[in-house]
Each structure stands twice: as C-alpha cells, then as structure tokens.
Design a protein around this motif. Structure first.
Motif, PDB file in Angstrom:
ATOM      1  N   PRO A   1     130.247  45.867  86.737  1.00 13.52           N
ATOM      2  CA  PRO A   1     131.161  45.825  87.882  1.00 13.52           C
ATOM      3  C   PRO A   1     130.614  44.981  89.031  1.00 13.52           C
ATOM      4  CG  PRO A   1     130.922  48.068  87.061  1.00 13.52           C
ATOM      5  CD  PRO A   1     129.911  47.224  86.334  1.00 13.52           C
ATOM      6  N   ALA A   2     131.502  44.189  89.624  1.00  9.88           N
ATOM      7  CA  ALA A   2     131.095  43.295  90.724  1.00  9.88           C
ATOM      8  C   ALA A   2     131.093  44.008  92.061  1.00  9.88           C
ATOM      9  CB  ALA A   2     132.039  42.098  90.776  1.00  9.88           C
ATOM     10  N   GLY A   3     131.801  45.128  92.157  1.00  7.50           N
ATOM     11  CA  GLY A   3     131.833  45.869  93.416  1.00  7.50           C
ATOM     12  C   GLY A   3     132.783  45.271  94.434  1.00  7.50           C
ATOM     13  N   THR A   4     133.716  44.425  93.985  1.00  8.09           N
ATOM     14  CA  THR A   4     134.695  43.819  94.893  1.00  8.09           C
ATOM     15  C   THR A   4     136.096  43.951  94.300  1.00  8.09           C
ATOM     16  OG1 THR A   4     134.477  41.655  93.849  1.00  8.09           O
ATOM     17  CG2 THR A   4     133.046  42.100  95.743  1.00  8.09           C
ATOM     18  N   ILE A   5     137.080  43.725  95.143  1.00  5.15           N
ATOM     19  CA  ILE A   5     138.473  43.741  94.704  1.00  5.15           C
ATOM     20  C   ILE A   5     138.746  42.466  93.923  1.00  5.15           C
ATOM     21  CG2 ILE A   5     140.874  43.714  95.478  1.00  5.15           C
ATOM     22  CD1 ILE A   5     139.947  45.250  97.991  1.00  5.15           C
ATOM     23  N   ASP A   6     139.304  42.605  92.744  1.00  7.16           N
ATOM     24  CA  ASP A   6     139.676  41.449  91.925  1.00  7.16           C
ATOM     25  C   ASP A   6     141.073  41.007  92.359  1.00  7.16           C
ATOM     26  OD1 ASP A   6     140.442  39.608  89.981  1.00  7.16           O
ATOM     27  OD2 ASP A   6     139.445  40.698  88.368  1.00  7.16           O
ATOM     28  N   ALA A   7     141.133  39.904  93.087  1.00  4.91           N
ATOM     29  CA  ALA A   7     142.399  39.423  93.650  1.00  4.91           C
ATOM     30  C   ALA A   7     143.423  39.069  92.578  1.00  4.91           C
ATOM     31  CB  ALA A   7     142.154  38.223  94.561  1.00  4.91           C
ATOM     32  N   SER A   8     142.968  38.596  91.431  1.00  2.00           N
ATOM     33  CA  SER A   8     143.916  38.225  90.371  1.00  2.00           C
ATOM     34  C   SER A   8     144.600  39.467  89.787  1.00  2.00           C
ATOM     35  CB  SER A   8     143.225  37.424  89.274  1.00  2.00           C
ATOM     36  OG  SER A   8     142.255  38.211  88.611  1.00  2.00           O
ATOM     37  N   VAL A   9     143.886  40.567  89.675  1.00  2.00           N
ATOM     38  CA  VAL A   9     144.482  41.813  89.191  1.00  2.00           C
ATOM     39  C   VAL A   9     145.491  42.332  90.206  1.00  2.00           C
ATOM     40  CG1 VAL A   9     143.992  44.209  88.518  1.00  2.00           C
ATOM     41  CG2 VAL A   9     142.456  42.370  87.794  1.00  2.00           C
ATOM     42  N   VAL A  10     145.146  42.256  91.488  1.00  4.97           N
ATOM     43  CA  VAL A  10     146.069  42.689  92.552  1.00  4.97           C
ATOM     44  C   VAL A  10     147.311  41.813  92.551  1.00  4.97           C
ATOM     45  CG1 VAL A  10     146.369  42.918  95.048  1.00  4.97           C
ATOM     46  CG2 VAL A  10     144.254  43.686  93.983  1.00  4.97           C
ATOM     47  N   THR A  11     147.126  40.505  92.412  1.00  4.20           N
ATOM     48  CA  THR A  11     148.267  39.586  92.396  1.00  4.20           C
ATOM     49  C   THR A  11     149.213  39.900  91.246  1.00  4.20           C
ATOM     50  OG1 THR A  11     146.946  37.853  93.441  1.00  4.20           O
ATOM     51  CG2 THR A  11     148.931  37.157  92.271  1.00  4.20           C
ATOM     52  N   GLN A  12     148.664  40.223  90.079  1.00  4.19           N
ATOM     53  CA  GLN A  12     149.508  40.563  88.930  1.00  4.19           C
ATOM     54  C   GLN A  12     150.298  41.845  89.191  1.00  4.19           C
ATOM     55  OE1 GLN A  12     150.156  38.718  86.095  1.00  4.19           O
ATOM     56  NE2 GLN A  12     151.770  40.255  85.971  1.00  4.19           N
ATOM     57  N   ALA A  13     149.656  42.839  89.799  1.00  2.00           N
ATOM     58  CA  ALA A  13     150.349  44.095  90.115  1.00  2.00           C
ATOM     59  C   ALA A  13     151.450  43.859  91.147  1.00  2.00           C
ATOM     60  CB  ALA A  13     149.353  45.134  90.620  1.00  2.00           C
ATOM     61  N   LEU A  14     151.184  43.014  92.135  1.00  2.00           N
ATOM     62  CA  LEU A  14     152.201  42.692  93.139  1.00  2.00           C
ATOM     63  C   LEU A  14     153.358  41.915  92.514  1.00  2.00           C
ATOM     64  CD1 LEU A  14     149.890  41.760  96.144  1.00  2.00           C
ATOM     65  CD2 LEU A  14     151.365  43.777  95.955  1.00  2.00           C
ATOM     66  N   THR A  15     153.060  41.033  91.588  1.00  2.00           N
ATOM     67  CA  THR A  15     154.102  40.289  90.871  1.00  2.00           C
ATOM     68  C   THR A  15     154.961  41.236  90.041  1.00  2.00           C
ATOM     69  OG1 THR A  15     152.706  38.329  90.785  1.00  2.00           O
ATOM     70  CG2 THR A  15     154.513  38.427  89.210  1.00  2.00           C
ATOM     71  N   ASP A  16     154.321  42.199  89.393  1.00  2.00           N
ATOM     72  CA  ASP A  16     155.059  43.198  88.619  1.00  2.00           C
ATOM     73  C   ASP A  16     155.946  44.042  89.528  1.00  2.00           C
ATOM     74  OD1 ASP A  16     153.741  42.243  86.389  1.00  2.00           O
ATOM     75  OD2 ASP A  16     152.333  43.931  86.269  1.00  2.00           O
ATOM     76  N   ALA A  17     155.436  44.416  90.689  1.00  2.00           N
ATOM     77  CA  ALA A  17     156.230  45.196  91.649  1.00  2.00           C
ATOM     78  C   ALA A  17     157.432  44.391  92.133  1.00  2.00           C
ATOM     79  CB  ALA A  17     155.361  45.622  92.828  1.00  2.00           C
ATOM     80  N   ASP A  18     157.218  43.103  92.390  1.00  2.00           N
ATOM     81  CA  ASP A  18     158.324  42.234  92.809  1.00  2.00           C
ATOM     82  C   ASP A  18     159.404  42.177  91.731  1.00  2.00           C
ATOM     83  OD1 ASP A  18     156.879  41.718  95.097  1.00  2.00           O
ATOM     84  OD2 ASP A  18     156.259  39.707  94.485  1.00  2.00           O
ATOM     85  N   ALA A  19     158.982  42.104  90.471  1.00  2.00           N
ATOM     86  CA  ALA A  19     159.946  42.043  89.370  1.00  2.00           C
ATOM     87  C   ALA A  19     160.772  43.326  89.296  1.00  2.00           C
ATOM     88  CB  ALA A  19     159.220  41.789  88.058  1.00  2.00           C
ATOM     89  N   VAL A  20     160.137  44.458  89.501  1.00  2.00           N
ATOM     90  CA  VAL A  20     160.860  45.732  89.488  1.00  2.00           C
ATOM     91  C   VAL A  20     161.877  45.756  90.624  1.00  2.00           C
ATOM     92  CG1 VAL A  20     160.618  48.230  89.858  1.00  2.00           C
ATOM     93  CG2 VAL A  20     159.018  47.033  88.359  1.00  2.00           C
ATOM     94  N   ILE A  21     161.447  45.383  91.811  1.00  2.00           N
ATOM     95  CA  ILE A  21     162.339  45.395  92.974  1.00  2.00           C
ATOM     96  C   ILE A  21     163.491  44.418  92.769  1.00  2.00           C
ATOM     97  CG2 ILE A  21     162.480  44.811  95.430  1.00  2.00           C
ATOM     98  CD1 ILE A  21     159.585  45.935  95.659  1.00  2.00           C
ATOM     99  N   ASN A  22     163.189  43.218  92.310  1.00  2.00           N
ATOM    100  CA  ASN A  22     164.252  42.226  92.089  1.00  2.00           C
ATOM    101  C   ASN A  22     165.258  42.693  91.046  1.00  2.00           C
ATOM    102  OD1 ASN A  22     163.259  40.459  93.998  1.00  2.00           O
ATOM    103  ND2 ASN A  22     162.110  39.250  92.525  1.00  2.00           N
ATOM    104  N   GLY A  23     164.805  43.447  90.073  1.00  2.00           N
ATOM    105  CA  GLY A  23     165.709  43.992  89.074  1.00  2.00           C
ATOM    106  C   GLY A  23     166.756  44.907  89.693  1.00  2.00           C
TER     107      GLY A  23
END
Length: 142
Positions: A28-50
């Motif tokens: 573990p790097a001990g930091t927030i993985d921005a790419s994982v967060v971005t994917q989750a935010l993209t998934d949330a956007d898709a749900v909302i847009n639906g």
C-alpha cells in the motif's frame, strides 16, 4: 463534467476512508488513488444520468447542489469492493430514491431552461360523433 469531485468525497468522508477504499497498491502506498476515485465518480455520473435522461437534456449546463449531494454517496458505495457498512448502504439507497423522485417529476432540479418542452397534450382527449337524443334513437327504451 462530473457531478462531484474527489475533494467532495474527502470533505464528507475524510481522507483516511478514501485511502482505505482506493489504495490498492501492493505494498500500500498510503495515498488516495485518484484513478480509482475518478472511476467511481464516472460510475456515479452514469447512474445519475440514467435517471435524468428522460426528464432533462444532458449534459447539464451547471451542476445543481442536489446532484453533488447524490453523487458523493453513490461514488463511495461504488468504491467498496466487498461489504459496505449499513450507513453507506442506506445513503446509497436514499440517493437512488431521490433520483427516482427526480425522474418521476416529484422533485425538480433548479436548472433553468433544461427540462424538455411538454408535448402540449396534458390529459385525456376524446373525439366522438354527436349523439342527439331523438325519439328514433330512443325506440325500445321508452
């Protein structure tokens, strides 16, 4: 345009929780993985847009605060790989209920001029021939 940002997740849930959910490096790097967060935010956007697609023209010009409040718990739910806490699950379900109400028109977003124009038909309309009551029409009933 995303409805929420990584900073919104940090503000609501704290960086420790996001590190725990996103740090998938070995070791573990001990930091927030921005790419994982971005994917989750993209998934949330898709749900909302639906939910919004049938009622609003997408993409929205501005993000109403309500959508940011809904995107954050959806994204955090999507970040979980295994089991989620009861609080996270309830927040996710509440967000989906609110999106259902928006889709049904019970809750309206404060975005001017975005909702598509109505078709003009706003109720039942019937057309039938005139039926005058005459002695000939009433034969057998009198």
């Amino acid at each position: 345009m995303s409805y929420a940002a990584q900073s919104d997740l940090v503000a609501r849930y704290g960086s420790e929780m996001l590190i725990e959910l996103t740090d998938r490096a070995d070791p573990p790097a001990g930091t927030i993985d921005a790419s994982v967060v971005t994917q989750a935010l993209t998934d949330a956007d898709a749900v909302i847009n639906g939910y919004l697609l049938g009622r609003y023209t997408l993409p929205l010009a501005t993000t109403p605060p309500l959508l940011k409040d809904l995107a954050v718990p959806i994204a955090v739910y999507k970040l979980h790989r295994d089991t989620v806490s009861e609080k996270v699950r309830l927040d996710y379900q509440d967000a989906l209920k609110m999106l259902s109400q928006i889709a049904a028109g019970a809750v309206r977003l404060t975005v001017a001029g975005i909702e598509p124009a109505a078709s003009g038909a706003s109720g039942v309309r019937t057309t039938d021939r005139a039926r005058p009551l005459t002695p000939e029409n009433l034969k057998g009933f009198i």
